[in-house]
Design a protein around this motif. Structure first.
Motif, PDB file in Angstrom:
ATOM      1  N   GLY A 250       0.795  -1.218   0.000  1.00 36.89           N
ATOM      2  CA  GLY A 250       0.000   0.000   0.000  1.00 36.89           C
ATOM      3  C   GLY A 250       0.826   1.267   0.000  1.00 36.89           C
ATOM      4  N   VAL A 251       2.096   1.159  -0.390  1.00 35.59           N
ATOM      5  CA  VAL A 251       2.992   2.319  -0.424  1.00 35.59           C
ATOM      6  C   VAL A 251       3.524   2.480  -1.834  1.00 35.59           C
ATOM      7  N   LYS A 252       3.463   3.703  -2.348  1.00 36.80           N
ATOM      8  CA  LYS A 252       4.055   4.013  -3.648  1.00 36.80           C
ATOM      9  C   LYS A 252       4.810   5.325  -3.520  1.00 36.80           C
ATOM     10  N   LEU A 253       6.120   5.228  -3.603  1.00 38.49           N
ATOM     11  CA  LEU A 253       6.963   6.413  -3.423  1.00 38.49           C
ATOM     12  C   LEU A 253       6.798   7.382  -4.580  1.00 38.49           C
ATOM     13  N   SER A 254       6.728   8.658  -4.259  1.00 37.24           N
ATOM     14  CA  SER A 254       6.738   9.711  -5.280  1.00 37.24           C
ATOM     15  C   SER A 254       8.115  10.343  -5.321  1.00 37.24           C
ATOM     16  N   ASN A 256       8.581  13.403  -4.993  1.00 35.13           N
ATOM     17  CA  ASN A 256       8.555  14.398  -3.921  1.00 35.13           C
ATOM     18  C   ASN A 256       8.929  13.789  -2.578  1.00 35.13           C
ATOM     19  N   ASP A 257       8.491  12.543  -2.324  1.00 37.03           N
ATOM     20  CA  ASP A 257       8.870  11.873  -1.073  1.00 37.03           C
ATOM     21  C   ASP A 257      10.391  11.779  -0.967  1.00 37.03           C
ATOM     22  N   MET A 258      11.033  11.454  -2.074  1.00 37.09           N
ATOM     23  CA  MET A 258      12.485  11.300  -2.075  1.00 37.09           C
ATOM     24  C   MET A 258      13.196  12.648  -1.960  1.00 37.09           C
ATOM     25  N   LEU A 259      12.583  13.693  -2.512  1.00 40.62           N
ATOM     26  CA  LEU A 259      13.179  15.034  -2.398  1.00 40.62           C
ATOM     27  C   LEU A 259      13.064  15.563  -0.970  1.00 40.62           C
ATOM     28  N   ILE A 260      11.978  15.220  -0.289  1.00 41.40           N
ATOM     29  CA  ILE A 260      11.834  15.602   1.125  1.00 41.40           C
ATOM     30  C   ILE A 260      12.971  14.994   1.935  1.00 41.40           C
ATOM     31  N   LYS A 261      13.210  13.715   1.701  1.00 38.07           N
ATOM     32  CA  LYS A 261      14.304  13.025   2.396  1.00 38.07           C
ATOM     33  C   LYS A 261      15.645  13.661   2.046  1.00 38.07           C
ATOM     34  N   ALA A 262      15.864  13.953   0.766  1.00 44.21           N
ATOM     35  CA  ALA A 262      17.130  14.536   0.336  1.00 44.21           C
ATOM     36  C   ALA A 262      17.374  15.888   0.986  1.00 44.21           C
ATOM     37  N   LEU A 263      16.349  16.732   1.060  1.00 45.71           N
ATOM     38  CA  LEU A 263      16.514  18.046   1.687  1.00 45.71           C
ATOM     39  C   LEU A 263      16.837  17.899   3.164  1.00 45.71           C
ATOM     40  N   ILE A 316       7.956   8.292   5.159  1.00 44.26           N
ATOM     41  CA  ILE A 316       7.713   9.637   4.638  1.00 44.26           C
ATOM     42  C   ILE A 316       6.526   9.620   3.680  1.00 44.26           C
ATOM     43  N   SER A 317       6.496   8.633   2.783  1.00 46.89           N
ATOM     44  CA  SER A 317       5.415   8.539   1.798  1.00 46.89           C
ATOM     45  C   SER A 317       4.063   8.352   2.467  1.00 46.89           C
ATOM     46  N   LYS A 321       1.060  11.247   2.432  1.00 44.65           N
ATOM     47  CA  LYS A 321      -0.248  11.003   1.829  1.00 44.65           C
ATOM     48  C   LYS A 321      -1.361  11.309   2.824  1.00 44.65           C
ATOM     49  N   GLU A 322      -1.185  10.850   4.057  1.00 47.34           N
ATOM     50  CA  GLU A 322      -2.211  11.087   5.079  1.00 47.34           C
ATOM     51  C   GLU A 322      -2.348  12.579   5.394  1.00 47.34           C
TER      52      GLU A 322
END
Length: 424
Positions: A250-254, A256-263, A316-317, A321-322
């Motif tokens: 039930g998880v699909k990374l976007s 944006n999720d990865m950019l949040i982590k990178a920042l 994070i994802s 989403k929530e």
């Protein structure tokens, strides 16, 4: 004994709110925990729960009323054994009493009531205002104009009462009533062409807050903008591999999720950018809490991913989403959008190539992310085609030197182009 239900402070900064909707009516029995009303604060629409048990004897403030001060009595609850019909509402708590101008203050104000008069004692009003006044039966002579040079405009007529008495014929003591007809939200310096078909929409508390904070940010924060081009191919490949491994969970990374982590990781590696300017002090954060800009029907809000550098991409994802879903429903709690050490705003999904974001005070930086697109790009010293995005960091130059901001953008670029570091 009756119990007064007062306008609650639903956030630390809340001073007033809009009673958007009552979820109960007079005569209903409520107990602790029951939902009573929806209240629009300066950030979100939130549900208000009953604390005491009893019967709703009086609803004092009607739904749709805005500008209700914290602490104002909005309803009265009849206590155990008390006759709800015998309970009376406190007179001082009515909304009209809250907003009515004091006669002394109104009398001492400048007297613009005569301003609508022009040469030859002719009232100055726009053609649209005259037509609406005729339809409503409003006497233009009794209306104070808020347009240029005291000209009466549509908004003045809409707030006037039919059959309003001419202001010039009224005794001096009646001046406050004439003054009260001028809408406070339409100062004479704000003008628009009423001859163009249009509609006027009242600003929500959220939109007012956005306007106030953005104005404050641009007027008080010296922004410096630093842009880098980032190759996304490695990150997109990793995202595909991770999503394949996450199938069925039930998880699909976007992206944006990865950019949040990178920042967040970049901020922990360049802590000089994870700060707040506080007058004669500099607040240095030891954790990266990332505020993520989310567009909602009522305006922009920034739910927060706490300690984003230390949690996994799947977490994070899921959180994002929530939070985004509840933000769009206006159901975020104050702790979910207040705070944060830096922000990210992604407009890539709209095809925006590059933009400069406004800093979200009291933070000292925000990352603006553009669309990833195929571009000619130098790869291994040869011209090729790569998926590239432009990212711009806006920094508070009082707190962050240009070299430190540049270092953050360099680290961010490296993390995204070699994204295995995001899995550590």
């Amino acid at each position: 004994m009756s119990i007064e239900i007062k306008m609650p402070a639903l956030s630390p900064t809340m001073e007033e709110g809009t009673l958007a909707r009552w979820l109960v009516k007079e005569g209903d029995t409520v107990k602790a925990g029951d939902l009573m009303a929806e209240i629009e604060t300066d950030k979100a629409t939130m549900e208000f729960e009953a604390v005491d048990e009893g019967v709703i004897a009086k609803i004092v403030v009607a739904e749709g009323t805005d500008g209700v001060k914290v602490g104002t009595v909005i309803a009265v609850l009849a206590g155990e054994g008390e006759d709800a019909g015998s309970v009376s509402a406190p007179k001082a708590a009515t909304p009209k009493a809250e907003v009515a101008p004091a006669p002394a203050a109104a009398a001492s104000a400048p007297a613009p009531a005569a301003a609508p008069k022009a040469d030859g004692d002719r009232v100055k009003a726009s053609p649209l205002a005259r037509r609406i006044a005729a339809e409503k039966g409003v006497d233009l002579a009794g209306v104070t104009g808020s347009g240029p040079n005291g000209r009466i405009v549509k908004a003045d007529i809409e707030s006037a009462k039919p059959g309003a008495a001419p202001a010039v014929a009224a005794p001096a003591a009646a001046a406050p009533a004439a003054t009260a007809t001028a809408p406070a939200a339409a100062p004479a310096s704000v003008w628009y062409d009423e001859s163009i078909p249009h509609e006027v929409e009242k600003l929500s508390n959220i939109r007012k807050t956005i306007a106030r904070r953005l104005t404050e940010a641009k007027q008080t924060i010296p922004h410096i903008y630093l842009t880098v081009d980032i190759q996304l191919d490695a990150l997109l490949k990793l995202r595909g591999q991770l999503n394949k491994s996450l199938e069925g969970r039930g998880v699909k990374l976007s992206v944006n999720d990865m950019l949040i982590k990178a920042l967040a990781v970049a901020l922990t590696q360049v802590p000089k950018c994870n700060v707040t300017f506080a007058g004669d002090k500099l607040v240095k954060y030891s954790r990266a809490d990332i505020s993520v800009a989310v567009s909602t029907p009522t305006g922009l809000i920034t739910p927060i991913i706490r300690d984003a550098a230390s949690i996994g991409l799947a977490s994070i994802s899921t959180q994002m989403k929530e939070l985004a879903d509840r933000a769009k429903e206006g159901k975020l709690q104050p702790h979910e959008y207040q705070g944060g050490t830096a922000s990210i705003s992604n407009m890539g999904m709209f095809g925006i190539k590059q933009f400069d974001a406004v800093i979200n005070p009291p933070q000292a930086m925000i990352l603006a992310v553009g669309a990833g697109e195929k571009r000619p790009y130098i790869v291994d010293d040869a011209l090729g085609v790569a998926t590239v995005m432009s990212a711009t960091g806006s920094f508070d130059h009082r707190a962050v030197d240009g070299a430190d901001g540049a270092e953050l953008m360099k680290v961010l670029k490296a993390l995204i182009e070699s994204p295995m570091g995001l899995l550590a």
